[in-house]
Motif scaffolding. Structure first.
Motif, PDB file in Angstrom:
ATOM      1  N   LEU A  57      29.383 -35.250  16.074  1.00  0.00           N
ATOM      2  CA  LEU A  57      29.660 -33.826  15.960  1.00  0.00           C
ATOM      3  C   LEU A  57      28.703 -33.156  14.989  1.00  0.00           C
ATOM      4  CD1 LEU A  57      33.577 -33.869  15.906  1.00  0.00           C
ATOM      5  CD2 LEU A  57      32.074 -33.196  17.798  1.00  0.00           C
ATOM      6  N   PHE A  58      28.430 -33.819  13.867  1.00  0.00           N
ATOM      7  CA  PHE A  58      27.492 -33.269  12.890  1.00  0.00           C
ATOM      8  C   PHE A  58      26.103 -33.138  13.494  1.00  0.00           C
ATOM      9  CE2 PHE A  58      24.243 -34.102   9.612  1.00  0.00           C
ATOM     10  CZ  PHE A  58      24.456 -32.997   8.787  1.00  0.00           C
ATOM     11  N   LYS A  59      25.707 -34.160  14.242  1.00  0.00           N
ATOM     12  CA  LYS A  59      24.384 -34.149  14.873  1.00  0.00           C
ATOM     13  C   LYS A  59      24.262 -33.021  15.877  1.00  0.00           C
ATOM     14  CE  LYS A  59      23.586 -36.637  18.416  1.00  0.00           C
ATOM     15  NZ  LYS A  59      23.393 -37.718  19.410  1.00  0.00           N
ATOM     16  N   MET A  60      25.240 -32.886  16.747  1.00  0.00           N
ATOM     17  CA  MET A  60      25.128 -31.926  17.846  1.00  0.00           C
ATOM     18  C   MET A  60      25.461 -30.493  17.439  1.00  0.00           C
ATOM     19  SD  MET A  60      24.009 -33.875  20.158  1.00  0.00           S
ATOM     20  CE  MET A  60      23.983 -32.708  21.513  1.00  0.00           C
ATOM     21  N   TRP A  61      26.345 -30.316  16.457  1.00  0.00           N
ATOM     22  CA  TRP A  61      26.786 -28.969  16.098  1.00  0.00           C
ATOM     23  C   TRP A  61      26.064 -28.394  14.885  1.00  0.00           C
ATOM     24  CZ3 TRP A  61      29.778 -25.753  18.957  1.00  0.00           C
ATOM     25  CH2 TRP A  61      30.500 -26.320  20.007  1.00  0.00           C
ATOM     26  N   PHE A  62      25.204 -29.196  14.234  1.00  0.00           N
ATOM     27  CA  PHE A  62      24.486 -28.662  13.078  1.00  0.00           C
ATOM     28  C   PHE A  62      23.087 -29.227  12.915  1.00  0.00           C
ATOM     29  CE2 PHE A  62      23.189 -29.093   8.631  1.00  0.00           C
ATOM     30  CZ  PHE A  62      23.055 -27.740   8.300  1.00  0.00           C
ATOM     31  N   TRP A  63      22.985 -30.550  12.790  1.00  0.00           N
ATOM     32  CA  TRP A  63      21.752 -31.171  12.325  1.00  0.00           C
ATOM     33  C   TRP A  63      20.556 -30.914  13.234  1.00  0.00           C
ATOM     34  CZ3 TRP A  63      19.619 -32.519   8.113  1.00  0.00           C
ATOM     35  CH2 TRP A  63      18.587 -33.453   8.048  1.00  0.00           C
ATOM     36  N   ILE A  64      20.687 -31.215  14.518  1.00  0.00           N
ATOM     37  CA  ILE A  64      19.559 -31.070  15.441  1.00  0.00           C
ATOM     38  C   ILE A  64      19.115 -29.616  15.541  1.00  0.00           C
ATOM     39  CG2 ILE A  64      18.838 -31.246  17.862  1.00  0.00           C
ATOM     40  CD1 ILE A  64      20.469 -33.762  18.104  1.00  0.00           C
ATOM     41  N   GLY A  65      20.069 -28.720  15.727  1.00  0.00           N
ATOM     42  CA  GLY A  65      19.733 -27.304  15.893  1.00  0.00           C
ATOM     43  C   GLY A  65      19.021 -26.720  14.694  1.00  0.00           C
ATOM     44  N   PHE A  66      19.563 -26.953  13.502  1.00  0.00           N
ATOM     45  CA  PHE A  66      18.978 -26.352  12.303  1.00  0.00           C
ATOM     46  C   PHE A  66      17.585 -26.903  12.005  1.00  0.00           C
ATOM     47  CE2 PHE A  66      18.269 -26.361   7.683  1.00  0.00           C
ATOM     48  CZ  PHE A  66      18.218 -24.984   7.474  1.00  0.00           C
ATOM     49  N   THR A  67      17.425 -28.219  12.107  1.00  0.00           N
ATOM     50  CA  THR A  67      16.128 -28.813  11.778  1.00  0.00           C
ATOM     51  C   THR A  67      15.047 -28.414  12.786  1.00  0.00           C
ATOM     52  OG1 THR A  67      16.768 -30.848  12.958  1.00  0.00           O
ATOM     53  CG2 THR A  67      17.140 -30.783  10.574  1.00  0.00           C
ATOM     54  N   GLU A  68      15.414 -28.368  14.069  1.00  0.00           N
ATOM     55  CA  GLU A  68      14.430 -27.961  15.071  1.00  0.00           C
ATOM     56  C   GLU A  68      14.071 -26.480  14.922  1.00  0.00           C
ATOM     57  OE1 GLU A  68      15.678 -29.068  18.978  1.00  0.00           O
ATOM     58  OE2 GLU A  68      15.422 -31.220  18.604  1.00  0.00           O
ATOM     59  N   GLU A  69      15.035 -25.653  14.577  1.00  0.00           N
ATOM     60  CA  GLU A  69      14.738 -24.234  14.361  1.00  0.00           C
ATOM     61  C   GLU A  69      13.826 -24.050  13.156  1.00  0.00           C
ATOM     62  OE1 GLU A  69      15.483 -21.551  16.346  1.00  0.00           O
ATOM     63  OE2 GLU A  69      15.972 -23.229  17.650  1.00  0.00           O
ATOM     64  N   ALA A  70      14.029 -24.831  12.116  1.00  0.00           N
ATOM     65  CA  ALA A  70      13.198 -24.729  10.918  1.00  0.00           C
ATOM     66  C   ALA A  70      11.728 -24.965  11.249  1.00  0.00           C
ATOM     67  CB  ALA A  70      13.672 -25.721   9.861  1.00  0.00           C
ATOM     68  N   LEU A  71      11.458 -25.951  12.112  1.00  0.00           N
ATOM     69  CA  LEU A  71      10.068 -26.249  12.447  1.00  0.00           C
ATOM     70  C   LEU A  71       9.536 -25.363  13.567  1.00  0.00           C
ATOM     71  CD1 LEU A  71       7.572 -28.040  11.988  1.00  0.00           C
ATOM     72  CD2 LEU A  71       8.435 -29.531  13.798  1.00  0.00           C
ATOM     73  N   PHE A  72      10.254 -25.322  14.688  1.00  0.00           N
ATOM     74  CA  PHE A  72       9.705 -24.649  15.871  1.00  0.00           C
ATOM     75  C   PHE A  72       9.722 -23.129  15.766  1.00  0.00           C
ATOM     76  CE2 PHE A  72      10.627 -28.859  17.545  1.00  0.00           C
ATOM     77  CZ  PHE A  72       9.454 -29.114  18.235  1.00  0.00           C
ATOM     78  N   ARG A  73      10.749 -22.572  15.151  1.00  0.00           N
ATOM     79  CA  ARG A  73      10.755 -21.127  14.945  1.00  0.00           C
ATOM     80  C   ARG A  73      10.181 -20.782  13.572  1.00  0.00           C
ATOM     81  NH1 ARG A  73      11.909 -22.142  19.805  1.00  0.00           N
ATOM     82  NH2 ARG A  73      13.786 -23.240  19.171  1.00  0.00           N
ATOM     83  N   GLY A  74      10.683 -21.458  12.534  1.00  0.00           N
ATOM     84  CA  GLY A  74      10.273 -21.114  11.182  1.00  0.00           C
ATOM     85  C   GLY A  74       8.800 -21.303  10.898  1.00  0.00           C
ATOM     86  N   VAL A  75       8.232 -22.403  11.415  1.00  0.00           N
ATOM     87  CA  VAL A  75       6.813 -22.695  11.133  1.00  0.00           C
ATOM     88  C   VAL A  75       5.922 -22.366  12.327  1.00  0.00           C
ATOM     89  CG1 VAL A  75       5.126 -24.479  10.557  1.00  0.00           C
ATOM     90  CG2 VAL A  75       7.364 -24.467   9.436  1.00  0.00           C
ATOM     91  N   ILE A  76       6.165 -23.044  13.442  1.00  0.00           N
ATOM     92  CA  ILE A  76       5.261 -22.919  14.587  1.00  0.00           C
ATOM     93  C   ILE A  76       5.234 -21.495  15.135  1.00  0.00           C
ATOM     94  CG2 ILE A  76       4.852 -23.670  16.969  1.00  0.00           C
ATOM     95  CD1 ILE A  76       5.902 -26.427  16.154  1.00  0.00           C
ATOM     96  N   GLN A  77       6.410 -20.902  15.381  1.00  0.00           N
ATOM     97  CA  GLN A  77       6.410 -19.548  15.935  1.00  0.00           C
ATOM     98  C   GLN A  77       5.869 -18.537  14.928  1.00  0.00           C
ATOM     99  OE1 GLN A  77       9.905 -18.284  18.072  1.00  0.00           O
ATOM    100  NE2 GLN A  77       9.423 -16.126  17.828  1.00  0.00           N
ATOM    101  N   THR A  78       6.176 -18.717  13.655  1.00  0.00           N
ATOM    102  CA  THR A  78       5.650 -17.806  12.636  1.00  0.00           C
ATOM    103  C   THR A  78       4.125 -17.805  12.649  1.00  0.00           C
ATOM    104  OG1 THR A  78       7.588 -18.053  11.204  1.00  0.00           O
ATOM    105  CG2 THR A  78       5.552 -17.293  10.172  1.00  0.00           C
ATOM    106  N   LEU A  79       3.528 -18.991  12.713  1.00  0.00           N
ATOM    107  CA  LEU A  79       2.065 -19.098  12.744  1.00  0.00           C
ATOM    108  C   LEU A  79       1.496 -18.490  14.024  1.00  0.00           C
ATOM    109  CD1 LEU A  79       1.610 -22.729  11.353  1.00  0.00           C
ATOM    110  CD2 LEU A  79       1.155 -20.573  10.155  1.00  0.00           C
ATOM    111  N   LEU A  80       2.154 -18.746  15.150  1.00  0.00           N
ATOM    112  CA  LEU A  80       1.668 -18.209  16.426  1.00  0.00           C
ATOM    113  C   LEU A  80       1.823 -16.688  16.495  1.00  0.00           C
ATOM    114  CD1 LEU A  80       2.992 -20.936  18.898  1.00  0.00           C
ATOM    115  CD2 LEU A  80       0.614 -20.490  18.270  1.00  0.00           C
ATOM    116  N   LEU A  81       2.867 -16.160  15.883  1.00  0.00           N
ATOM    117  CA  LEU A  81       3.040 -14.703  15.858  1.00  0.00           C
ATOM    118  C   LEU A  81       1.922 -14.036  15.060  1.00  0.00           C
ATOM    119  CD1 LEU A  81       6.909 -14.345  15.385  1.00  0.00           C
ATOM    120  CD2 LEU A  81       5.572 -13.716  17.398  1.00  0.00           C
ATOM    121  N   MET A  82       1.477 -14.690  14.009  1.00  0.00           N
ATOM    122  CA  MET A  82       0.370 -14.138  13.223  1.00  0.00           C
ATOM    123  C   MET A  82      -0.940 -14.206  13.999  1.00  0.00           C
ATOM    124  SD  MET A  82       1.129 -15.328   9.285  1.00  0.00           S
ATOM    125  CE  MET A  82       1.203 -17.097   9.635  1.00  0.00           C
ATOM    126  N   ARG A  83      -1.078 -15.256  14.798  1.00  0.00           N
ATOM    127  CA  ARG A  83      -2.324 -15.449  15.540  1.00  0.00           C
ATOM    128  C   ARG A  83      -2.338 -14.672  16.848  1.00  0.00           C
ATOM    129  NH1 ARG A  83      -6.245 -15.376  17.813  1.00  0.00           N
ATOM    130  NH2 ARG A  83      -7.879 -16.952  18.125  1.00  0.00           N
TER     131      ARG A  83
END
Length: 221
Positions: free
Chosen positions: A111-137
């Motif tokens: 439950l912890f994995k599916m309802w919190f851990w995976i979503g938050f960590t993937e958002e931190a990288l894919f939206r927080g870092v990757i999308q932020t960099l791509l939006l600037m570029r």
């Protein structure tokens, strides 16, 4: 130390982490440990980019588009259940026979994995870092059904979808992975728009955790 050198060090350590996690998954057969380690690695990379390169990864909550985020999570959660049933009709049964919910600790971890851990960590990288960099570029906008999507948002969604190809190495059927890549790409673009407008990974994490959590319900039926 120069930031370019730090970036090379981060990339080198990342490669070592990836090979180590794959090694543990394939040779030692520790799916739960490797899932947690893999996502800890994703979160670590996001935090390093935030601290070293001063990238704003969206560590704040924004109520705008909150309802839309919830709806996206519910819709893609239902899509996830359909994929589980239609694409691999026997996989849920195989999964349950191999890993039964025989202890409260196992259920809690799931439950912890599916309802919190995976979503938050993937958002931190894919939206927080990757999308932020791509939006600037790539700040140019494309109108899609009355919504203004930036090119960086669409590219980030495509990257998020394609990364799910790695699930082939976890033993999932190829047909399922292909469907998952398509669904994840659409999901990535949808929540990418939420992030584009709010710049909050907490808001997008709600959609992500709902999608994962609702999909995981099938393992308890």
């Amino acid at each position: 130390m120069q930031k370019s050198k730090l970036l090379r060090i981060i990339l080198f350590i990342s490669l070592l982490c990836i090979f180590w996690i794959i090694y543990m998954r394939i040779l030692w057969g520790l799916p739960y440990i490797t899932i947690f380690l893999w996502h800890l690695y994703l979160l670590t990379i996001a935090v390093l980019f935030h601290l070293i390169f001063r990238i704003d990864i969206g560590l704040h909550f924004d109520r705008r588009l909150l309802l839309e985020s919830i709806l996206i999570g519910i819709i893609f959660g239902v899509i996830g259940i359909i994929l589980e049933i239609k694409s691999i009709p026997n996989y849920a049964l195989v999964f349950l026979s191999r890993q039964t919910f025989e202890s409260e600790i196992y259920v809690a971890l799931h439950l912890f994995k599916m309802w919190f851990w995976i979503g938050f960590t993937e958002e931190a990288l894919f939206r927080g870092v990757i999308q932020t960099l791509l939006l600037m570029r790539f700040p140019r906008q494309i109108k899609i059904h009355n919504y203004q999507f930036k090119v960086g948002t669409i590219l980030a969604g495509l990257i998020f979808g394609l990364v799910h190809i790695i699930n082939v190495f976890g033993g999932l059927p190829l047909c399922y992975v292909i469907c998952q890549v398509i669904a994840a790409t659409a999901f990535g673009i949808a929540v990418g728009y939420i992030y584009q407008e709010t710049r909050s990974i907490f808001t997008t994490s709600i959609a992500h955790n709902l999608a994962n959590g609702i999909t995981s319900v099938i393992y308890f039926l």
